[in-house]
Every structure is written in C-alpha cells, then in structure tokens.
Design an enzyme around this catalytic site. Sequence first.
Site, short mmCIF file in Angstrom:
data_model
loop_
_atom_site.label_atom_id
_atom_site.label_comp_id
_atom_site.label_asym_id
_atom_site.label_seq_id
_atom_site.Cartn_x
_atom_site.Cartn_y
_atom_site.Cartn_z
N HIS A 65 0.82 -1.22 0.00
CA HIS A 65 0.00 0.00 0.00
C HIS A 65 0.86 1.27 0.00
O HIS A 65 0.32 2.38 -0.10
CB HIS A 65 -1.00 0.00 1.16
CG HIS A 65 -0.43 0.31 2.51
ND1 HIS A 65 -0.07 -0.65 3.43
CD2 HIS A 65 -0.17 1.50 3.11
CE1 HIS A 65 0.38 -0.07 4.52
NE2 HIS A 65 0.34 1.25 4.35
N ASP A 110 0.18 -7.66 1.82
CA ASP A 110 0.61 -6.25 1.83
C ASP A 110 2.14 -6.18 1.87
O ASP A 110 2.75 -5.83 2.88
CB ASP A 110 -0.01 -5.52 3.01
CG ASP A 110 0.18 -4.01 2.93
OD1 ASP A 110 0.49 -3.51 1.83
OD2 ASP A 110 -0.01 -3.34 3.96
N SER A 204 4.09 3.17 7.94
CA SER A 204 3.79 2.08 7.01
C SER A 204 5.02 1.66 6.21
O SER A 204 5.81 2.50 5.78
CB SER A 204 2.70 2.51 6.04
OG SER A 204 1.44 2.49 6.64
#
Length: 258
Positions: A65, A110, A204
Amino acid sequence: MVLIRVLANLLILQLSYAQKSSELVIGGNECDINEHRFLVAFFNTTGFFCGGTLINPEWVVTAAHCDSTDFQMQLGVHSKKVLNEDEQTRNPKEKFICPNKNNNEVLDKDIMLIKLDKPISNSKHIAPLSLPSSPPSVGSVCRIMGWGSITPVKETFPDVPYCANINLLDHAVCQAGYPELLAEYRTLCAGIVQGGKDTCGGDSGGPLICNGQFQGIVSYGAHPCGQGPKPGIYTNVFDYTDWIQRNIAGNTDATCPP
C-alpha cells in the site's frame, strides 16, 4: 472465555518484558543513530510518506500500500533536516507486488519488493538487514521504528525516527480487534496489551524486528494509534521469503503463498 484467557496470559508475558521496553514511539524516544542502518525513507512530491527495509545492496522491502507512481528512496537518513555525509538516494528500477493479491483488501499480501536503479554502498549509516531464518514466536520482543506520527490522534511527524519495543501477540488478539482480519491473511499481531506503544501514520512499510530478525512490515492499525485492544498488524515476512528470493534470482513469475 478463550479470548479472556489469551489476554490474561499475554498480560503476564507483557509484564515480564516491561523492563526491556523503551519509551513509546508515540511520545517516545529517538532511535540511536546507529541502530537503523537498514531503514529506508520514502519521499514523493508531497514529502515523506512511508518506510522500508534494505535487505541487500539492490533490494528494498516495504508494504504494497506504499506503492506510488513517483517516489524516491533515501538511505542513511537520521534527521530529515540534517544531512548525513553518507546518505544515498535511489529510484525504483522494478517493483514487484504479489500477482495473486486481492487489490480490494489492503491486508491481503501487503508486501512490495523493489529493485533499486543502482546498488547501495555500505557505509557508516547504511547496511542491509537479512531476511529471517525462522518464524517468530508469540511473546518475542520486537523493535519498531520510523518517522511516523508520535502523537496518536492529531498527527505530529518528527524529524528523526522514533523507536520502541513491543511484543508479538497471539493472532486471536488482533482478530478480536479487527473483524476484517481474515484467518488466511499472512500477518503478525504486535503491540502492548495495555496500550500506549504502537506504530502510527507514516510508519507504514517499515520493519518489525523480533529478536534481531526482520519479521514484519508495518501494514495496518487503529486510529487513534496505541489502543490496547487493537494492536498493530504486520505482514509476516517469513511467509514471503521464498517469493522474495525467487524474484531476486530473476523468477519474476513467482507467485506468493495463498
């Protein structure tokens, strides 16, 4: 009843590790400048947006992502305002995302593997972190780090990376906190049962390092950050080591585990 028992056991585990833990990433301590030589900072036209991990001189691992059409990666960075003499900047040459990923589900596979446009040279502030040789176990002490928000609600981004120790928790804890977390997702659950320590917005793609091994990628979490019943969710790196190694070896048709 089972969940209550799990939480009770985890609280005992957490208390046993309390003396080993540093301060919070949220409101906590600056990382030592020499402990994150593998940490990669991702920048685009709007500024810093994600982290990543250098696994060898030509390859970086991050979250899927974190993919963007136009970004650069900086290595050897500590303070975003003070230049290290050995900082190096690279562009992505190739990007690999699991071909069997469900793009409608952020938690599914992910992970993104990036080949750099030019190999990195090891230096005082730059060195790769190897892929894990074995999976982590519940109760492991894990290190989180990144330039993400250090406040849980209104985002406050530091100039330097912050670090903290958390623990690997039973997957049932995250499944209770996140109904959208399916059992088949290859993820790790990590945090502090009583809350207060967590990765947050901007972290992230960065690493979860358990007992010295690169075991997870920052993927998903609650807002506000640092909620005990909703720990952080991390992509399980060990489950993807074969896919990573096959791509590095040139087998770009390799598929990820289901």
